[in-house]
Design a protein around this motif. Structure first.
Motif, short mmCIF file in Angstrom:
data_model
loop_
_atom_site.label_atom_id
_atom_site.label_comp_id
_atom_site.label_asym_id
_atom_site.label_seq_id
_atom_site.Cartn_x
_atom_site.Cartn_y
_atom_site.Cartn_z
N PHE A 150 0.81 -1.21 0.00
CA PHE A 150 0.00 0.00 0.00
C PHE A 150 0.85 1.27 0.00
CE2 PHE A 150 -2.48 -3.47 1.41
CZ PHE A 150 -3.77 -3.21 0.98
N GLN A 151 0.15 2.37 -0.21
CA GLN A 151 0.79 3.68 -0.27
C GLN A 151 1.50 4.02 1.04
OE1 GLN A 151 -2.03 6.57 -1.49
NE2 GLN A 151 -0.54 8.21 -1.62
N GLN A 152 0.76 3.86 2.15
CA GLN A 152 1.36 4.13 3.46
C GLN A 152 1.97 2.85 3.99
OE1 GLN A 152 1.39 7.12 4.70
NE2 GLN A 152 0.01 8.05 3.22
N PRO A 153 3.21 2.92 4.52
CA PRO A 153 3.74 1.71 5.15
C PRO A 153 2.80 1.31 6.29
CG PRO A 153 5.41 3.43 5.01
CD PRO A 153 4.11 4.06 4.64
N ASN A 154 2.39 0.04 6.32
CA ASN A 154 1.45 -0.35 7.36
C ASN A 154 1.83 -1.66 8.04
OD1 ASN A 154 0.87 -1.95 5.20
ND2 ASN A 154 -1.15 -1.13 4.83
N ALA A 186 4.53 -14.68 1.80
CA ALA A 186 3.38 -15.45 1.31
C ALA A 186 3.71 -16.17 0.01
CB ALA A 186 2.18 -14.52 1.11
N ARG A 187 4.95 -16.00 -0.48
CA ARG A 187 5.39 -16.56 -1.77
C ARG A 187 4.39 -16.25 -2.88
NH1 ARG A 187 9.83 -19.16 -1.36
NH2 ARG A 187 10.52 -19.96 0.65
N PRO A 188 4.16 -14.96 -3.13
CA PRO A 188 3.16 -14.57 -4.12
C PRO A 188 3.68 -14.78 -5.53
CG PRO A 188 4.27 -12.64 -3.33
CD PRO A 188 4.86 -13.79 -2.58
N GLU A 189 2.75 -14.80 -6.48
CA GLU A 189 3.14 -14.89 -7.89
C GLU A 189 3.01 -13.53 -8.56
OE1 GLU A 189 0.70 -18.24 -9.30
OE2 GLU A 189 0.91 -18.89 -7.22
N VAL A 190 2.14 -12.69 -8.00
CA VAL A 190 1.96 -11.34 -8.52
C VAL A 190 2.01 -10.38 -7.34
CG1 VAL A 190 0.44 -9.81 -9.82
CG2 VAL A 190 0.46 -12.24 -10.35
N LEU A 191 2.73 -9.28 -7.51
CA LEU A 191 2.82 -8.28 -6.45
C LEU A 191 2.21 -6.98 -6.98
CD1 LEU A 191 3.91 -7.56 -3.62
CD2 LEU A 191 6.08 -6.98 -4.69
N LEU A 192 1.19 -6.49 -6.27
CA LEU A 192 0.54 -5.24 -6.67
C LEU A 192 1.06 -4.13 -5.78
CD1 LEU A 192 -3.11 -6.66 -6.75
CD2 LEU A 192 -1.45 -6.61 -8.62
N LEU A 193 1.43 -3.01 -6.37
CA LEU A 193 1.98 -1.91 -5.59
C LEU A 193 1.16 -0.65 -5.87
CD1 LEU A 193 5.30 -2.94 -7.04
CD2 LEU A 193 5.17 -2.83 -4.58
N ASP A 194 0.63 -0.06 -4.82
CA ASP A 194 -0.18 1.15 -4.99
C ASP A 194 0.63 2.34 -4.49
OD1 ASP A 194 -2.12 3.00 -5.31
OD2 ASP A 194 -3.49 2.21 -3.82
N GLU A 195 1.29 3.01 -5.39
CA GLU A 195 2.16 4.15 -5.03
C GLU A 195 3.02 3.85 -3.81
OE1 GLU A 195 0.40 8.04 -5.12
OE2 GLU A 195 -1.46 7.15 -5.84
N PRO A 196 3.85 2.82 -3.88
CA PRO A 196 4.54 2.35 -2.68
C PRO A 196 5.57 3.33 -2.14
CG PRO A 196 5.44 1.28 -4.61
CD PRO A 196 4.27 2.07 -5.08
N CYS A 197 5.95 4.31 -2.93
CA CYS A 197 7.03 5.20 -2.49
C CYS A 197 6.56 6.62 -2.21
CB CYS A 197 8.15 5.24 -3.53
SG CYS A 197 8.82 3.63 -3.88
N SER A 198 5.28 6.87 -2.36
CA SER A 198 4.85 8.27 -2.28
C SER A 198 4.99 8.84 -0.88
CB SER A 198 3.41 8.42 -2.78
OG SER A 198 2.55 7.69 -1.95
N ALA A 199 5.12 7.98 0.14
CA ALA A 199 5.29 8.52 1.49
C ALA A 199 6.75 8.45 1.93
CB ALA A 199 4.41 7.74 2.46
#
Lengths: 315, 308
Positions: free
Chosen positions: B146-150, B221-234
């Protein structure tokens, strides 16, 4: 210049503060200081009186019959009663309160039911404790709840730690619910989504992420709730029996005590106040200062957990 | 020396020494001072050459087929079709409210949590329609950052271990999970910074470390696809750089989709870029082509900063 509007002229002798504002400020200061003064007066009075009459042995002797205030013992039974009844109330109020708060914040469906639950909890917060106590007297005298208190000739006495604790829990419940809800609401939605995005279910997220994150709020709610429970008198007088020592029912150690009757510090103060049945003001002051110390300790815990909660921040 | 082709910003790292780099990352020994682009030049990033990076064979993992997503009274995504490939980074760009985040969230059915959202069309993962998969199983395979580190309010170790355990179970115990936790942290380039104190509260880490912990958590979780929603904006520029390098490295083993508002970032790390506008897919092309020579007028206006 004219295109951007006329410049604003302030008269050179314009007062910085208008009279009304100055009066308001003075009023705010006055009420603030007055409040502090009243509070300080109460605490100083109680501490001075209490410390004058409090003798250490009062903390470990029970009340007994005597001719003057030097012979009537202490209030050990009342301290035990206070701790036991508060514990009973919290054992009921905290799990129920946390459950209600989680359901309201995380599920809250159907909306109508959620609204009903919300206003019910608020109703408990506003209900006078004597009214709740009266209701408790009727309920706990019912035959099917007779096992929770003493029974004479087949009639339930209806007064016991169970009865008082159950009704007192209704005082703590709204406070626990309000604090836990606030704690859960403070967790940003993306934290929940992060847990879902890792393949976790809603219930797992609540148990492993949200409730641990809201733990400081649970503690705060519990402690403020405990403060209300400790301070209540009406429910104690009507439902704990108001005997001066702990009168257990049966021989099972803790269960017998919980089915039995006792006083607490509040009902002890009530009875020993100059206007009370016993009229032993020295004992009342001494008990009052112990009660005050207990509440003060709770406030310290609230303060610490509040500070913990503020440390836990997502950006 | 050709001053019109400055090194891209990704290579600039004046203070590298302050931040430990992920394992296996090679720091150029020195950058001559005169190679540093000035502010003015870095604005013309579109003409800048990108880093050479290993060509990775690409495999189609997900397909978005004619997907439309409607909220109560608004169509957020209109008939978008896109491939998501392992071995490349897919960048989704476009002005605010263009539907890119909605599209991203639909890839692991997070949109379903918003009750009013309705999806039509088909999204497949390795040929299976994702609506036929168990959401929890799908979200382990297609996870999201996510956008904000959580990070969760627990220790660094427990953040990663939470993912490794089945739902709310407490088993397997700590000792048994340690190798896997450390592997995930190493994978995200965070292990060296936290290995001495894995019990450190995750929320006391710096923002950049928190975000890399979130990546470690996702990788566990050994994912196959990684979705990133503005991961660096913060994040600050240095943390951004670490994470961008990580993303480029990770694309070799999983498919990555990144939503970003930062065109330079899209240019630095994406292999393919999709430009969305008002819910529609306007243009989809290899990153360098899309930035250097957009075919559509709206794309040209957007990447040249005319709107958005």
């Amino acid at each position: 210049m004219s295109a951007t509007g006329a410049p604003i002229h302030l008269p050179a002798d314009a007062p910085a503060w208008r009279l009304r504002d100055r009066l308001g400020l003075a009023f705010a200061w006055l009420t603030g200081l007055l409040f502090c003064a009243v509070c300080a007066a109460i605490v100083v009075f109680l501490v001075v009186q209490g410390v004058r009459y409090l003798r250490p042995d009062m903390l470990w002797t029970n009340p007994k019959v005597g001719f003057n205030q030097n012979e009537t013992g202490g209030f050990l039974a009342e301290i035990i009663g206070t701790v036991l009844v508060t514990g009973t109330a919290l054992v009921i109020a905290v799990p129920v309160g946390v459950g209600v708060a989680v359901w309201l914040t995380e599920y809250g469906r159907p909306r109508g039911l959620a609204r009903v639950v919300e206003s019910t909890v608020e109703m408990f917060a506003g209900a006078p404790s004597i009214v709740l106590a009266l209701f408790g007297v009727i309920v706990f005298q019912a035959p099917f709840l007779a096992f929770l208190s003493a029974t004479t000739q087949g009639h339930a006495y209806g007064k016991s730690f169970f009865a008082a604790g159950a009704i007192l829990s209704l005082l703590a419940l709204p406070i626990v619910v309000a604090n836990v809800r606030e704690g859960l609401r403070a967790i940003p939605d993306h934290v929940r989504e992060a847990s879902y995005a890792l393949g976790k279910t809603k219930i797992t997220t609540i148990r492993r992420v949200l409730l641990p994150a809201a733990r400081p709020s649970v503690i705060t709610g519990t402690m403020i709730g405990a403060g209300h429970v400790i301070g209540d008198t009406a429910i104690i007088v009507l439902l704990l029996g108001d005997t001066y020592t702990l009168q257990a029912v049966g021989h099972i150690p803790l269960l017998g005590a919980l089915r039995g009757t006792d006083s607490t510090l509040t009902s002890f103060i009530y009875a020993n106040a100059p206007t009370g049945d016993l009229n032993q003001p020295q004992k009342a002051y001494a008990a009052a200062v112990v009660l005050l110390a207990m509440v003060f300790l709770l406030n310290i815990v609230v303060d610490i957990s509040g500070r913990k909660a503020r440390e836990l921040k997502w950006t | 020396m050709d001053m019109t082709q400055p090194k891209p910003i990704r290579r600039l790292d004046a203070d590298t020494k302050l931040v430990p780099l992920p394992r296996g990352f090679h720091i150029p020994d020195s950058l001559p001072q005169d190679e540093l682009p000035t502010t003015q030049e870095s604005a013309s990033f579109i003409t800048a050459a990108r880093d050479e990076r290993p060509l990775v064979p690409t495999i189609d993992r997900m397909r978005i087929e004619q997907v439309s997503i409607d909220y109560a009274n608004k169509r957020a995504v209109r008939e978008v079709s896109l491939p998501v490939r392992q071995g490349e980074v897919l960048g989704l760009i476009g002005p605010s409210g263009c539907g890119k985040t909605t599209l991203l969230r639909s890839l692991n059915r997070l949109t379903e949590l918003t009750k009013a959202a309705h999806l039509s069309g088909r999204i497949t993962l390795d040929g299976t329609d994702i609506s036929e998969l168990e959401p929890t199983a799908l979200r382990r395979r297609v996870t999201m950052l996510f956008q904000q580190p959580n990070p969760f309010p627990m220790s660094v170790f427990d953040n990663v271990a939470y993912v490794l355990r089945e739902q709310a179970k407490r088993k397997p115990r700590r000792g048994a999970l340690r190798p896997q936790v450390e592997e995930a942290l190493a994978h995200a380039g965070l292990l060296d910074e936290v290995k001495d104190d894995l019990d450190h509260p995750a929320l006391r880490l710096s923002g950049g470390q928190q975000q890399r912990l979130c990546i470690a958590r996702a990788l566990a979780a050994r994912p196959e696809v990684l979705l990133l929603d503005e991961p660096c904006s913060a994040l600050d520029p240095q943390s951004t750089k670490l994470i961008e390098d990580l993303i480029v490295r990770l694309r070799e083993e999983l498919a990555i989709v990144i939503v970003t508002h930062n065109l330079q970032q899209a240019h630095r790390i994406a292999d393919h870029v999709a430009f969305m506008y008002l819910g529609e897919l306007v243009e989809y092309a290899p990153a360098q082509r899309l930035f250097a020579n957009p075919k559509q007028d709206r794309t040209r206006e957007y990447v040249s900063g005319a709107f958005g």
